[in-house]
Design a protein around this motif. Structure first.
Motif, mmCIF file in Angstrom:
data_model
loop_
_atom_site.group_PDB
_atom_site.id
_atom_site.type_symbol
_atom_site.label_atom_id
_atom_site.label_comp_id
_atom_site.label_asym_id
_atom_site.label_seq_id
_atom_site.Cartn_x
_atom_site.Cartn_y
_atom_site.Cartn_z
ATOM 1 N N THR A 20 0.805 -1.223 0.000
ATOM 2 C CA THR A 20 0.000 0.000 0.000
ATOM 3 C C THR A 20 0.831 1.264 0.000
ATOM 4 O OG1 THR A 20 -0.128 0.254 2.409
ATOM 5 C CG2 THR A 20 -1.773 -1.186 1.355
ATOM 6 N N GLY A 21 2.024 1.216 0.566
ATOM 7 C CA GLY A 21 2.824 2.419 0.727
ATOM 8 C C GLY A 21 2.384 3.295 1.888
ATOM 9 N N VAL A 22 1.346 2.888 2.602
ATOM 10 C CA VAL A 22 0.869 3.669 3.744
ATOM 11 C C VAL A 22 1.758 3.359 4.945
ATOM 12 C CG1 VAL A 22 -1.051 4.114 5.319
ATOM 13 C CG2 VAL A 22 -1.503 3.676 2.901
ATOM 14 N N ARG A 23 2.327 4.416 5.515
ATOM 15 C CA ARG A 23 3.218 4.237 6.656
ATOM 16 C C ARG A 23 2.436 3.975 7.942
ATOM 17 N NH1 ARG A 23 6.740 9.421 7.040
ATOM 18 N NH2 ARG A 23 4.634 10.224 7.232
ATOM 19 N N VAL A 24 3.004 3.128 8.768
ATOM 20 C CA VAL A 24 2.404 2.827 10.068
ATOM 21 C C VAL A 24 2.224 4.115 10.868
ATOM 22 C CG1 VAL A 24 2.835 1.694 12.285
ATOM 23 C CG2 VAL A 24 3.231 0.448 10.148
ATOM 24 N N ILE A 25 3.204 4.997 10.821
ATOM 25 C CA ILE A 25 3.122 6.242 11.592
ATOM 26 C C ILE A 25 1.938 7.099 11.158
ATOM 27 C CG2 ILE A 25 4.723 7.595 10.164
ATOM 28 C CD1 ILE A 25 4.454 7.635 14.025
ATOM 29 N N ASP A 26 1.572 7.052 9.884
ATOM 30 C CA ASP A 26 0.422 7.828 9.419
ATOM 31 C C ASP A 26 -0.881 7.293 10.004
ATOM 32 O OD1 ASP A 26 2.042 9.547 7.917
ATOM 33 O OD2 ASP A 26 1.986 8.188 6.199
ATOM 34 N N ILE A 27 -0.977 5.979 10.113
ATOM 35 C CA ILE A 27 -2.157 5.367 10.736
ATOM 36 C C ILE A 27 -2.190 5.732 12.215
ATOM 37 C CG2 ILE A 27 -3.289 3.176 11.309
ATOM 38 C CD1 ILE A 27 -3.353 3.915 8.294
#
Length: 77
Positions: A20-27
């Motif tokens: 996904t490219g979604v960073r854990v920190i963003d979540i």
């Protein structure tokens, strides 16, 4: 099953939700700082599943000291 990966070629090696490219920190920021619930985070990132969000949050809390130390290092740079 959702995997958290680190790829030095994406997001500077930050932990991301695989594929996904979604960073854990963003979540984690959406959850902790913006007050979004897991269902609302799925609304923000409709290509994620609820399981993806929970896996990212579990990874964040399992490695919270690492995230906090890297964010304080970023803030002081």
């Amino acid at each position: 099953m959702t995997e958290i990966v680190r790829d030095p070629e994406h997001s500077n090696g930050a932990p991301t939700i695989e594929g996904t490219g979604v960073r854990v920190i963003d979540i984690a920021k959406a959850y902790e700082h913006s007050g979004y619930g897991p269902d609302e985070i799925v609304d923000l990132y409709p290509f994620l599943t609820l399981g993806d969000v929970h896996t990212a949050l579990a990874f964040y809390y399992d490695h919270i000291d690492e995230f906090r130390s890297s964010s304080s290092a970023s803030a002081s740079a």
